[in-house]
Design a protein around this motif. Sequence first.
Motif, PDB file in Angstrom:
ATOM      1  N   ARG A   1      -5.736 -31.802 -51.197  1.00  0.00           N
ATOM      2  CA  ARG A   1      -6.590 -32.175 -50.076  1.00  0.00           C
ATOM      3  C   ARG A   1      -7.260 -30.943 -49.474  1.00  0.00           C
ATOM      4  O   ARG A   1      -8.416 -31.000 -49.051  1.00  0.00           O
ATOM      5  N   PHE A   2      -6.534 -29.839 -49.426  1.00  0.00           N
ATOM      6  CA  PHE A   2      -7.091 -28.576 -48.935  1.00  0.00           C
ATOM      7  C   PHE A   2      -8.266 -28.154 -49.808  1.00  0.00           C
ATOM      8  O   PHE A   2      -9.347 -27.842 -49.297  1.00  0.00           O
ATOM      9  N   PHE A   3      -8.080 -28.129 -51.125  1.00  0.00           N
ATOM     10  CA  PHE A   3      -9.172 -27.757 -52.024  1.00  0.00           C
ATOM     11  C   PHE A   3     -10.369 -28.690 -51.836  1.00  0.00           C
ATOM     12  O   PHE A   3     -11.510 -28.238 -51.796  1.00  0.00           O
ATOM     13  N   ALA A   4     -10.120 -29.998 -51.723  1.00  0.00           N
ATOM     14  CA  ALA A   4     -11.204 -30.959 -51.524  1.00  0.00           C
ATOM     15  C   ALA A   4     -11.945 -30.682 -50.213  1.00  0.00           C
ATOM     16  O   ALA A   4     -13.175 -30.827 -50.140  1.00  0.00           O
ATOM     17  N   SER A   5     -11.219 -30.258 -49.178  1.00  0.00           N
ATOM     18  CA  SER A   5     -11.852 -30.006 -47.875  1.00  0.00           C
ATOM     19  C   SER A   5     -12.835 -28.843 -47.904  1.00  0.00           C
ATOM     20  O   SER A   5     -13.712 -28.750 -47.046  1.00  0.00           O
ATOM     21  N   ILE A   6     -12.693 -27.961 -48.899  1.00  0.00           N
ATOM     22  CA  ILE A   6     -13.624 -26.842 -49.019  1.00  0.00           C
ATOM     23  C   ILE A   6     -14.559 -27.019 -50.222  1.00  0.00           C
ATOM     24  O   ILE A   6     -15.203 -26.071 -50.668  1.00  0.00           O
ATOM     25  N   GLY A   7     -14.608 -28.249 -50.734  1.00  0.00           N
ATOM     26  CA  GLY A   7     -15.614 -28.591 -51.728  1.00  0.00           C
ATOM     27  C   GLY A   7     -15.217 -28.498 -53.177  1.00  0.00           C
ATOM     28  O   GLY A   7     -16.085 -28.505 -54.061  1.00  0.00           O
ATOM     29  N   TYR A   8     -13.921 -28.440 -53.479  1.00  0.00           N
ATOM     30  CA  TYR A   8     -13.488 -28.330 -54.870  1.00  0.00           C
ATOM     31  C   TYR A   8     -12.675 -29.534 -55.296  1.00  0.00           C
ATOM     32  O   TYR A   8     -11.814 -30.007 -54.557  1.00  0.00           O
ATOM     33  N   GLN A   9     -12.932 -29.980 -56.523  1.00  0.00           N
ATOM     34  CA  GLN A   9     -12.138 -31.055 -57.096  1.00  0.00           C
ATOM     35  C   GLN A   9     -10.849 -30.475 -57.646  1.00  0.00           C
ATOM     36  O   GLN A   9     -10.807 -29.309 -58.060  1.00  0.00           O
ATOM     37  N   SER A  10      -9.835 -31.309 -57.702  1.00  0.00           N
ATOM     38  CA  SER A  10      -8.568 -30.895 -58.301  1.00  0.00           C
ATOM     39  C   SER A  10      -8.804 -30.410 -59.723  1.00  0.00           C
ATOM     40  O   SER A  10      -9.450 -31.079 -60.520  1.00  0.00           O
ATOM     41  N   GLY A  11      -8.307 -29.243 -60.016  1.00  0.00           N
ATOM     42  CA  GLY A  11      -8.401 -28.744 -61.375  1.00  0.00           C
ATOM     43  C   GLY A  11      -9.714 -28.083 -61.729  1.00  0.00           C
ATOM     44  O   GLY A  11      -9.897 -27.673 -62.868  1.00  0.00           O
ATOM     45  N   ASN A  12     -10.654 -27.951 -60.782  1.00  0.00           N
ATOM     46  CA  ASN A  12     -11.915 -27.279 -61.094  1.00  0.00           C
ATOM     47  C   ASN A  12     -12.400 -26.493 -59.887  1.00  0.00           C
ATOM     48  O   ASN A  12     -12.977 -27.048 -58.965  1.00  0.00           O
ATOM     49  N   ILE A  13     -12.155 -25.202 -59.934  1.00  0.00           N
ATOM     50  CA  ILE A  13     -12.626 -24.314 -58.879  1.00  0.00           C
ATOM     51  C   ILE A  13     -13.524 -23.289 -59.556  1.00  0.00           C
ATOM     52  O   ILE A  13     -13.039 -22.377 -60.236  1.00  0.00           O
ATOM     53  N   GLU A  14     -14.834 -23.516 -59.432  1.00  0.00           N
ATOM     54  CA  GLU A  14     -15.825 -22.644 -60.070  1.00  0.00           C
ATOM     55  C   GLU A  14     -15.566 -22.528 -61.576  1.00  0.00           C
ATOM     56  O   GLU A  14     -15.688 -21.464 -62.167  1.00  0.00           O
ATOM     57  N   GLY A  15     -15.171 -23.649 -62.190  1.00  0.00           N
ATOM     58  CA  GLY A  15     -14.929 -23.671 -63.633  1.00  0.00           C
ATOM     59  C   GLY A  15     -13.551 -23.175 -64.046  1.00  0.00           C
ATOM     60  O   GLY A  15     -13.244 -23.129 -65.234  1.00  0.00           O
ATOM     61  N   LEU A  16     -12.731 -22.805 -63.083  1.00  0.00           N
ATOM     62  CA  LEU A  16     -11.381 -22.315 -63.362  1.00  0.00           C
ATOM     63  C   LEU A  16     -10.352 -23.285 -62.816  1.00  0.00           C
ATOM     64  O   LEU A  16     -10.665 -24.159 -62.016  1.00  0.00           O
ATOM     65  N   ARG A  17      -9.115 -23.098 -63.212  1.00  0.00           N
ATOM     66  CA  ARG A  17      -7.992 -23.847 -62.651  1.00  0.00           C
ATOM     67  C   ARG A  17      -7.215 -22.917 -61.737  1.00  0.00           C
ATOM     68  O   ARG A  17      -7.174 -21.706 -61.959  1.00  0.00           O
ATOM     69  N   ALA A  18      -6.608 -23.474 -60.721  1.00  0.00           N
ATOM     70  CA  ALA A  18      -5.709 -22.701 -59.858  1.00  0.00           C
ATOM     71  C   ALA A  18      -4.322 -23.277 -60.052  1.00  0.00           C
ATOM     72  O   ALA A  18      -4.058 -24.423 -59.677  1.00  0.00           O
ATOM     73  N   PHE A  19      -3.450 -22.513 -60.672  1.00  0.00           N
ATOM     74  CA  PHE A  19      -2.096 -22.958 -60.974  1.00  0.00           C
ATOM     75  C   PHE A  19      -1.105 -22.342 -60.001  1.00  0.00           C
ATOM     76  O   PHE A  19      -1.306 -21.236 -59.500  1.00  0.00           O
ATOM     77  N   VAL A  20       0.010 -23.037 -59.804  1.00  0.00           N
ATOM     78  CA  VAL A  20       1.112 -22.499 -59.014  1.00  0.00           C
ATOM     79  C   VAL A  20       1.852 -21.484 -59.880  1.00  0.00           C
ATOM     80  O   VAL A  20       2.342 -21.818 -60.950  1.00  0.00           O
ATOM     81  N   GLY A  21       1.922 -20.246 -59.405  1.00  0.00           N
ATOM     82  CA  GLY A  21       2.652 -19.198 -60.116  1.00  0.00           C
ATOM     83  C   GLY A  21       4.089 -19.096 -59.648  1.00  0.00           C
ATOM     84  O   GLY A  21       4.990 -18.824 -60.425  1.00  0.00           O
TER      85      GLY A  21
END
Length: 141
Positions: free
Chosen positions: A46-66
Amino acid sequence: MARIFIELPQSFSFSTDIPLYYQHINLAGHLDNAMLLGIVGEARMRFFASIGYQSGNIEGLRAFVGDIAVQYLSEAFHGEVMVVEVAAREFNKYGFDMVFRVSDKASGREVARGKTGMVFYDVQAKKAALVPESFRSKFSG
């Protein structure tokens, strides 16, 4: 054993309400620790969506939990509504820390706090990727 202590920021840039359902509760009658991670994961999307990003796609990249660290502070129960607050901070070359606080909406009782280390990943190249500047810029200043 040393205890985990999560320092929270002065303010959070995002907040969302998530009700606790029966499936979130363990046999002891309170919020299950594994289910808390699911709730935090939902808040992250929901946080990512609130700043304009779909789950699994942030500027063509993924953001994974490390990695993730959690401090459990009190019990939570079926029917309560959790307020999950999120802040992005401590950016590095390949990611950032996502700090969160989970509290009961009605009483304000803090249930848990934690920090998730997020890593950007290029799926095509199969390697860690630099934090997109357009993403980082949403949190500067």
